[in-house]
Design a protein around this motif. Structure first.
Motif, short mmCIF file in Angstrom:
data_model
loop_
_atom_site.label_atom_id
_atom_site.label_comp_id
_atom_site.label_asym_id
_atom_site.label_seq_id
_atom_site.Cartn_x
_atom_site.Cartn_y
_atom_site.Cartn_z
N LEU A 1 0.89 -1.28 -0.14
CA LEU A 1 -0.04 -0.04 -0.06
C LEU A 1 0.78 1.15 -0.02
CD1 LEU A 1 -2.66 -0.90 2.51
CD2 LEU A 1 -3.02 -0.70 0.25
N ARG B 1 -6.66 2.57 8.04
CA ARG B 1 -5.67 3.68 7.61
C ARG B 1 -6.52 4.79 7.44
NH1 ARG B 1 -0.94 2.05 4.30
NH2 ARG B 1 -2.15 3.14 2.64
N VAL C 1 -5.60 -6.90 1.80
CA VAL C 1 -5.78 -5.44 1.70
C VAL C 1 -7.70 -5.49 1.77
CG1 VAL C 1 -5.87 -2.97 0.81
CG2 VAL C 1 -3.75 -4.65 1.09
N ASP D 1 -6.53 6.42 4.74
CA ASP D 1 -7.10 6.18 3.23
C ASP D 1 -8.36 5.25 3.03
OD1 ASP D 1 -6.14 3.73 3.64
OD2 ASP D 1 -4.37 4.24 1.83
N ARG D 2 -9.03 4.97 4.06
CA ARG D 2 -9.92 4.05 4.32
C ARG D 2 -9.60 2.67 4.02
NH1 ARG D 2 -15.31 7.79 2.91
NH2 ARG D 2 -14.72 9.64 4.42
N ARG D 3 -8.66 2.55 3.90
CA ARG D 3 -8.32 0.91 3.41
C ARG D 3 -7.66 0.18 4.68
NH1 ARG D 3 -4.30 1.62 -1.75
NH2 ARG D 3 -5.76 2.44 -3.36
N THR D 4 -7.95 -1.08 4.91
CA THR D 4 -7.61 -1.92 5.92
C THR D 4 -6.33 -2.80 5.63
OG1 THR D 4 -9.56 -1.78 6.89
CG2 THR D 4 -8.40 -3.45 7.59
#
Length: 222
Positions: free
Chosen positions: A72, A159, A222, A161-164
């Motif tokens: 990422l 995170r 992700v 950025d709305r990613r996990t």
């Protein structure tokens, strides 16, 4: 001969060396808890350590993972979830104080997990460092049960950025503070790795915990 350390490329130029970070982090986590303490936090069994067939080194945690796995771009972490031990904690950025020691999360916020903001963000290529209290004068800390984690458990980092970023635990080890393997824990990696660190081992009223529990994990989804 002492192994040579090469800094993690994605880290900012101002990031400290592995040896300096090891000293700083340990200094910041030496907590003398004088309040009444409850149950002893679990300590990792030897079965959760790295296999003796895995050669030691900065990237040994990920040595069996697919080198083409997910990565990422940098983004700050905002929350950590560790389902196996019931952690669902907001995250706060940690920095160094004027003496060069890493400031742990405030003892007044025992439920917060911290991350070293001048290093690699969790999910990006490199070794991301997170830390938190095992206990405080107010009671158990966010990582009170960290030593109960097992290989294959997952750690989720949500995170900004709305990613996990989903990490899989490779090993859980306990080290004496006087023999902390700084190269192994903080050394560079060519893939996204995570370290989760808290105090552990025997406890002394005068000096606090005598060791550190370290969780090694690799980004797997992700």
């Amino acid at each position: 001969m002492e192994p040579r350390y090469e800094p993690v490329d994605p880290s900012p130029p101002s990031a400290p060396s592995a040896k300096f970070l090891a000293y700083a982090l340990l200094a910041g986590l030496v907590l003398v808890i004088t309040a009444l303490r409850g149950e002893q936090p679990p300590q990792p069994p030897t079965a959760q350590s790295f296999s003796s067939s895995v050669p030691p080194g900065p990237s040994s945690a990920a040595s069996t993972r697919d080198p083409s796995g997910p990565t990422l771009p940098p983004s700050a972490p905002v929350r950590m979830r560790i389902p196996a031990i019931g952690v669902n904690a907001p995250m706060t950025e940690l920095s160094l104080d004027e003496t060069g020691a890493l400031r742990p999360p405030s003892a007044g916020l025992p439920g917060f997990a911290g991350w070293y903001g001048a290093g690699t963000p969790p999910g990006s290529v490199g070794t991301a460092v997170t830390a938190g209290h095992v206990d405080t004068p107010q009671g158990p800390g966010v990582f009170h049960r960290l030593g109960a984690l097992a290989k294959g458990d997952t750690i989720e980092i949500i995170r900004a950025d709305r990613r996990t970023a989903v990490f899989t635990v490779d090993a859980v080890e306990l080290y004496d503070k006087e023999a902390f393997p700084d190269e192994k824990v903080y050394g560079s990696s060519h893939r996204p790795e995570l370290r989760v660190i808290t105090c552990g081992g025997p406890y002394a009223e005068e000096t606090g915990y005598q060791g550190n529990v370290v969780v090694y994990a690799t980004l797997t989804a992700v």
